[in-house]
Design an enzyme around this catalytic site. Structure first.
Site, PDB file in Angstrom:
ATOM      1  N   HIS A 102     -29.015  -4.177  25.972  1.00  0.00           N
ATOM      2  CA  HIS A 102     -29.620  -3.281  27.214  1.00  0.00           C
ATOM      3  C   HIS A 102     -30.728  -2.690  26.368  1.00  0.00           C
ATOM      4  CE1 HIS A 102     -27.964  -3.832  31.369  1.00  0.00           C
ATOM      5  NE2 HIS A 102     -27.255  -3.855  30.368  1.00  0.00           N
ATOM      6  N   GLU A 117     -33.339  -0.912  27.060  1.00  0.00           N
ATOM      7  CA  GLU A 117     -33.378   0.259  27.094  1.00  0.00           C
ATOM      8  C   GLU A 117     -32.373   1.526  27.193  1.00  0.00           C
ATOM      9  OE1 GLU A 117     -32.261  -2.004  29.518  1.00  0.00           O
ATOM     10  OE2 GLU A 117     -31.079  -1.634  30.907  1.00  0.00           O
ATOM     11  N   CYS A 163     -30.260  -8.048  31.343  1.00  0.00           N
ATOM     12  CA  CYS A 163     -28.622  -7.680  31.641  1.00  0.00           C
ATOM     13  C   CYS A 163     -28.590  -8.850  33.366  1.00  0.00           C
ATOM     14  CB  CYS A 163     -28.019  -7.028  31.744  1.00  0.00           C
ATOM     15  SG  CYS A 163     -26.494  -6.435  31.815  1.00  0.00           S
TER      16      CYS A 163
END
Lengths: 224, 80
Positions: free
Chosen positions: A194, A196, A86
């Site tokens: 994302h 994560e 990002c």
């Protein structure tokens, strides 16, 4: 595998990234403040998501000129693994470590939703846990995710197989639906979604886990 | 010495903010707008008295930070 996460003023996905990495590599992951200047000894450096410097001037522009960036470039040049997610992707393009630029989303909206991505290739350090052509779901949460390059660069990155992920349905106007790109050597990856945020089934899914597990498995091959 | 920098999107680069401004102006019944492009305007005051040297310094600033030349052009004007 020794990993760290870089922290800028207004990074906000840094701790999520630390948790995701620690789950996969089972070792503490360091947080490195952007005023530092040495990344010697790290196999993996991650530039996390957020809104570094409030996106002033252009997203990622200020962070890309931080003291830590010289060490990040050095790390990438010696073949170390470098991941930007990002805002981290925006920072790596502004630093010219990755090609192209992230512009304002074509519909001008902040887009926060799960999107489907296609894994373009699985012979890299980051994607060996996926199958080529596999569809994975990860959230995007950005205002400036519209990937753009000039025609010549686009031809080059497509020809070199530098496209890492594509959106199944283009949410933001990105050229060729590109959601993530590698550098030419393949040791640096930047992507807007994302991974994560998807490492726990209690939190919506685990499609991000194979990326972090793959990085652990790759640890022996990192260049010196 | 004072100078200004205009940073504008290159031709062909999508400018959704410019488009939104154009649509809103049309909604306000301003007629005959062919296109709106939005850019940035930056004012600088630097310790340099030689205009040529000032321009050289600001050019380096534009390439180094103020503009992203993948998508943007810049124009420097030395004021005084």
């Amino acid at each position: 595998m020794k990993a760290c996460v870089i922290v800028f003023p207004a990074s906000n996905c840094d701790r999520d990234m630390q948790v995701a990495l620690e789950r996969s590599i089972s070792k503490p992951v360091d947080m490195v403040w952007h005023r530092e200047s040495d990344l010697t000894g790290y196999d993996l450096v991650v530039v996390p998501g957020g809104f570094s410097y409030g996106d002033y001037l252009r997203c990622g522009a200020m962070a890309a000129r931080s003291p830590i960036m010289a060490a990040i470039k050095k790390h990438a040049d010696r073949g170390g693994l470098l991941l930007g997610v990002c805002n981290g992707f925006q920072v790596l393009t502004e630093a010219e470590i990755l090609p192209g630029v992230l512009m304002r989303n074509a519909n001008l909206k902040f887009i926060c939703k799960d999107v489907e991505l296609t894994v373009e290739r699985n012979d890299t350090a980051f994607t060996s846990g996926y199958a080529t052509g596999q569809k994975i779901t990860t959230p995007v949460a950005d205002h400036d995710g519209n990937y753009f390059t000039d025609d010549e660069t686009l031809k080059r990155i497509e020809g070199n197989g530098q496209v890492a992920f594509r959106y199944a349905e283009n949410p933001n106007g990105s050229i060729n639906s590109i959601a993530g790109v590698y550098n030419e050597r393949g040791n640096v990856l930047g992507l807007m979604p994302h991974p994560e945020r998807l490492v726990d089934s209690e939190l919506g899914g685990t499609d991000g886990t194979p990326m972090f597990d793959a990085l652990l498995n790759y640890s022996g091959k990192v260049g010196a | 010495m004072k100078a200004t920098v205009h940073v504008t999107l290159k031709n062909g680069v999508l400018d959704p903010q410019g488009k939104a401004i154009e649509h809103t102006l049309s909604g306000l019944e301003f007629k005959g707008i062919n296109e709106v492009r939005q850019g940035k305007f930056i004012e600088l005051d630097i310790n340099e008295t030689d205009p040529a040297k000032a321009r050289e310094q600001i050019d380096a600033m534009c390439r180094g930070l103020l503009a992203n030349t993948v998508i943007e052009n810049y124009e420097i004007e030395i004021i005084e």
